[in-house]
Scaffold this motif. Sequence first.
Motif, short mmCIF file in Angstrom:
data_model
loop_
_atom_site.label_atom_id
_atom_site.label_comp_id
_atom_site.label_asym_id
_atom_site.label_seq_id
_atom_site.Cartn_x
_atom_site.Cartn_y
_atom_site.Cartn_z
N THR A 18 0.82 -1.23 0.00
CA THR A 18 0.00 0.00 0.00
C THR A 18 0.85 1.27 0.00
OG1 THR A 18 -0.12 0.18 2.41
CG2 THR A 18 -1.83 -1.15 1.33
N HIS A 19 2.14 1.14 0.31
CA HIS A 19 3.00 2.33 0.32
C HIS A 19 3.30 2.81 -1.10
CE1 HIS A 19 4.75 1.18 4.54
NE2 HIS A 19 3.43 1.26 4.52
N TYR A 20 2.93 2.00 -2.07
CA TYR A 20 3.27 2.35 -3.46
C TYR A 20 2.02 2.38 -4.33
CZ TYR A 20 7.70 1.20 -1.37
OH TYR A 20 8.78 1.16 -0.52
N PRO A 21 1.18 3.41 -4.12
CA PRO A 21 -0.10 3.46 -4.83
C PRO A 21 0.07 3.57 -6.35
CG PRO A 21 0.30 5.51 -3.62
CD PRO A 21 1.36 4.55 -3.20
N VAL A 22 1.22 4.03 -6.82
CA VAL A 22 1.39 4.23 -8.26
C VAL A 22 1.80 2.94 -8.96
CG1 VAL A 22 2.57 5.58 -10.04
CG2 VAL A 22 2.02 6.63 -7.83
N SER A 23 2.65 2.15 -8.32
CA SER A 23 3.15 0.95 -8.97
C SER A 23 3.51 -0.11 -7.94
CB SER A 23 4.39 1.30 -9.81
OG SER A 23 5.11 0.13 -10.11
N ARG A 25 5.10 -2.74 -8.40
CA ARG A 25 6.45 -3.25 -8.58
C ARG A 25 7.44 -2.58 -7.62
NH1 ARG A 25 9.83 -3.52 -14.32
NH2 ARG A 25 11.71 -4.46 -13.43
N SER A 26 7.14 -1.33 -7.24
CA SER A 26 7.99 -0.61 -6.31
C SER A 26 8.14 -1.34 -4.98
CB SER A 26 7.42 0.78 -6.03
OG SER A 26 7.64 1.62 -7.13
N ALA A 28 8.97 -4.27 -4.49
CA ALA A 28 9.86 -5.42 -4.58
C ALA A 28 10.91 -5.45 -3.46
CB ALA A 28 10.53 -5.45 -5.96
N LEU A 29 11.61 -4.33 -3.25
CA LEU A 29 12.64 -4.34 -2.19
C LEU A 29 12.03 -4.56 -0.80
CD1 LEU A 29 15.38 -1.65 -3.04
CD2 LEU A 29 15.30 -4.05 -3.65
N PRO A 30 10.98 -3.83 -0.43
CA PRO A 30 10.40 -4.10 0.89
C PRO A 30 9.95 -5.55 1.06
CG PRO A 30 9.28 -2.26 -0.19
CD PRO A 30 10.41 -2.63 -1.05
N HIS A 33 13.00 -7.66 1.66
CA HIS A 33 13.49 -7.46 3.03
C HIS A 33 12.65 -8.26 4.02
CE1 HIS A 33 16.76 -4.62 2.88
NE2 HIS A 33 16.09 -3.75 2.16
N HIS A 60 12.40 -10.34 -12.87
CA HIS A 60 12.45 -8.98 -12.33
C HIS A 60 12.70 -8.97 -10.83
CE1 HIS A 60 9.99 -7.87 -16.08
NE2 HIS A 60 11.24 -7.52 -16.25
N LEU A 64 17.06 -8.43 -8.92
CA LEU A 64 17.30 -7.58 -7.76
C LEU A 64 18.15 -8.32 -6.73
CD1 LEU A 64 13.69 -6.15 -7.25
CD2 LEU A 64 15.56 -5.20 -8.62
N TYR B 124 8.90 10.01 -0.71
CA TYR B 124 9.61 8.84 -0.17
C TYR B 124 10.89 9.26 0.51
CZ TYR B 124 6.33 5.91 -2.65
OH TYR B 124 5.17 5.31 -3.05
N ILE B 185 13.50 2.88 -6.30
CA ILE B 185 12.14 3.00 -5.74
C ILE B 185 11.12 2.40 -6.70
CG2 ILE B 185 10.32 4.59 -4.96
CD1 ILE B 185 12.37 6.41 -3.87
N GLU B 186 11.43 2.41 -7.99
CA GLU B 186 10.50 1.79 -8.95
C GLU B 186 10.58 0.27 -8.92
OE1 GLU B 186 10.90 3.53 -12.84
OE2 GLU B 186 10.26 5.50 -12.14
#
Lengths: 163, 436
Positions: A18-23, A25-26, A28-30, A33, A60, A64, B124, B185-186
Motif C-alpha cells: 500500500t505504500h506504493y499506490p502508483v506501482s 512493482r515498487s 519489490a525491495l520491501p 526485506h 524482475h 534484484l 519517499y 524506488i521503482e
Amino acid sequence: MSISLTPDFEKKLDEAITHYPVSKRSAALPLLHLWQEQFGYISDEAIEFIAKKLEVQSIHILELVTFYPMFRREPIGKHHIKVCRTLSCALGGAHEAHACMKKLTGAQGDDHGPCTSPDGKYTVEYVECLASCGTAPVMMINEEFYENVNSEEKAKELLKKYQ
Amino acid sequence: MAVAERRILFKHIDEPGYTVDIDCYLKHGGYEDLKKAIKLEPQFIKDEVKKSQLRGRGGAGFSCGVKWGFIDAKKTTKPIYLICNADESEPGTFKDRQIIHKDPHQLIEGMIISCFANSVHLAYLYIRGEFPEGARILEKAIAEAKAKNFLGKNILGAGYDLEIYVHRGAGAYICGEETGLIESIEGKRPYPRIKPPYFPAVLGLYMCPTIVNNVETLCNVKHIVNMGGEAYARIGKPNNTGTRLIGVSGDVKKPGYYEFECGAITLGELIYDVCGGIRNDNKLKAVIPGGSSSKVMRADGRYKVKGANSEMTEIGLNDIPMDFDTFAAVGTMSGSGGVIVMDETRDMVDCIENLSEFYAHESCGQCTPCREGAQWMKKIIHRMNHGHARKEDTDLLKNVADNIAGRTICAFGEACSWPVQSFIAAFRNEFEAKAK
Ligand SMILES: Cc1cc2nc3c(=O)[nH]c(=O)nc-3n(C[C@H](O)[C@H](O)[C@H](O)COP(=O)(O)O)c2cc1C
Ligand code: SF4
Ligand code: FES
C-alpha cells in the motif's frame, strides 16, 4: 506452491504494497526485506511468490537479488557479523577486527566473501562503509550496530550477546 | 583557540534527555515552523529558499532554490514527487546518520515543509539498507506526526494532503545517485539514467517531475522558514551560506561530527584545534576533504585562492577555509562534508588500494569504461601494492582513470577516477617507488 505463509506475515506484505499506490512493482525491495527477515534468505519459492504478488516476471525479482548486496540466495550463520572495511575503518583497525572475529568465532573461508563457522553459528563478512567512520572500526551484528571495536576483549564481550 | 561550533541542525544532537519522541520534539518548539509555513503561499517559501542561497548538501552543492525552480506546479498536469536521499554511503560521511537516529522529527518537518512548497502529495524517504534501526525510528516518527495531523489528510486544517513512506535500500552505493535511487524506488536495479533526457525535475519517479534532496538540505529548509531567507543567507559567506555538518575520521585524536558556519573554519583549525591534532602526534600527510570521491590534498601543498581583494594568493593546506567555492578553487570539493585524515605513517598506494576496491565493488556495470576500468584500476593498484609493480604501471593506471571520467552515464565515473588521478598527482613518487 508448497510454501505456506502465516496470515500475519501476509498482512505485512500487503501493508508494504500500500505504500506504493502508483506501482506495485515498487514494493519489490520491501517484500524481499520482509522475506529475508522471516526466512533468512531468498529461495526460488520466494522469488516466484513475490513476482506473482507484484504481477511481474520472476526475472524482475531475481535480478534484484543478484544485484543488491544485502540479499542472499542461501542461508548463512545464525548471527551475521558485518565488518566495515573501507578507508577510515581500515585506518582504525578494520582488518584486525575482522581477523579477530574470525578467530573468536572459528569462521572459515576466503576474506573476500562470507566466512561461516563450522557449527553454523556465525558468519563474518566484510562490508563497505557503514556511515560511522568517526568511530572506526565499526561493525554490525545482525541488526545492531557497534562502534570502536578495537580490542579482543571488546569483541569477546560483544559475542557473549550472540550465542 | 578552537573555533566555536554553530549548531543549528545539530542543536539537540547528543543533548542529555533529548529523545526521538514527538513529545520531546514538540517541547523544544518542534513543528512550529510547519505551522507557520502551512499558512504561507508555497511560492513564497520557494522564494525564501532561493534568497537563502542554500546549496545541496548531498555532494554536488547545487543550488536548492534553482533545483526547485525547475518545477512549476501550475504548469504540470503530472503529480510532483519529492524524495529525501538518506542513502548516506559515500565513504567518510556520517552526518545524516546523526539526524536520522537522534532527531528524526527535524527531518520529517523539513520534508513536510519542502513538500508543501512544491505541491507534493506523495514523498519517499530513501534510507540505506544498513540503517534498520534508523528506518524504524523514521517510521515511528512518521506515524507520530500523522497522529498529530502534521501528515496525512488535511494537514492542520489547511486543506493540504501528504503521505511520506520510508523505502529501504539494500546495500548498493549507487542507490545514492539520484536517478539510480529513483529506479530503485521503482523496484528495479538502480541503474542510473542518462541525462538528458532523464533529469529528475522532468522525468523522475514514474516519469513525473521529482525533487531529490539530501537529508541535511531538507533540514535546512525548516530553519530557513524559521529565520527567513535573508537572515539565513547572512550565516556563512555569500554563495556559501548556512552551516555545514562535517565528519572527521582517520588519523586524528578526536574524530567526530561537528557543525560550523560555512567557511568559518580552516582545515588546520578543524584538524588541530577541534580534533586535537594527529594521532600519536604524528605529522599530517594528506586529507580527503569531502568524502572518498573528492580529490586528495597534500599536507605540504600550496593552494591558490582568491584573497580579500580578489587577488590570487597562495596558502598552505592548514589555511584553507572550508566552504564550497574555496575547495572547488583549489581543485577538489567540499562534497559530502566527510574529511578523511591520513598521517605520515600511511602508504598512499595502500590507501588508494582500499578505495579502489570500494569503487570496483560498487560500479553498477552499465557503462563499459566504469565497469571494466574500476576493476582494472583495482587490479593494477593491487599488484603494485603487493610486490608486482611494473615500471609502466603508474602511467597505465592514470591512463585508465583518464579514460573513465567524462565517458559514463553517471558521476560515479568521476567519483572512481578522481581519487586515483589525484593520488597519483599528489604522490607520484610513492607509486613509482613500488616498481623499484
Ligand atoms: C555515485 C554517487 C553517489 C551518491 N551518493 C549520495 C548519497 O549517499 N547521499 C546523497 O545525499 N547524495 C548522494 N549523491 C548525490 C545525489 O545524486 C544528488 O545529487 C543529491 O541527493 C541531491 O541532493 P542535494 O541537492 O540536496 O545535495 C551521489 C551521487 C553520486 C554520483
Ligand atoms: S558510471 Fe558506473 S555506476 Fe554510473 S551508470 Fe555507468 S557503470 Fe553505472
Ligand atoms: S569507513 Fe567504516 S564506517 Fe565509514
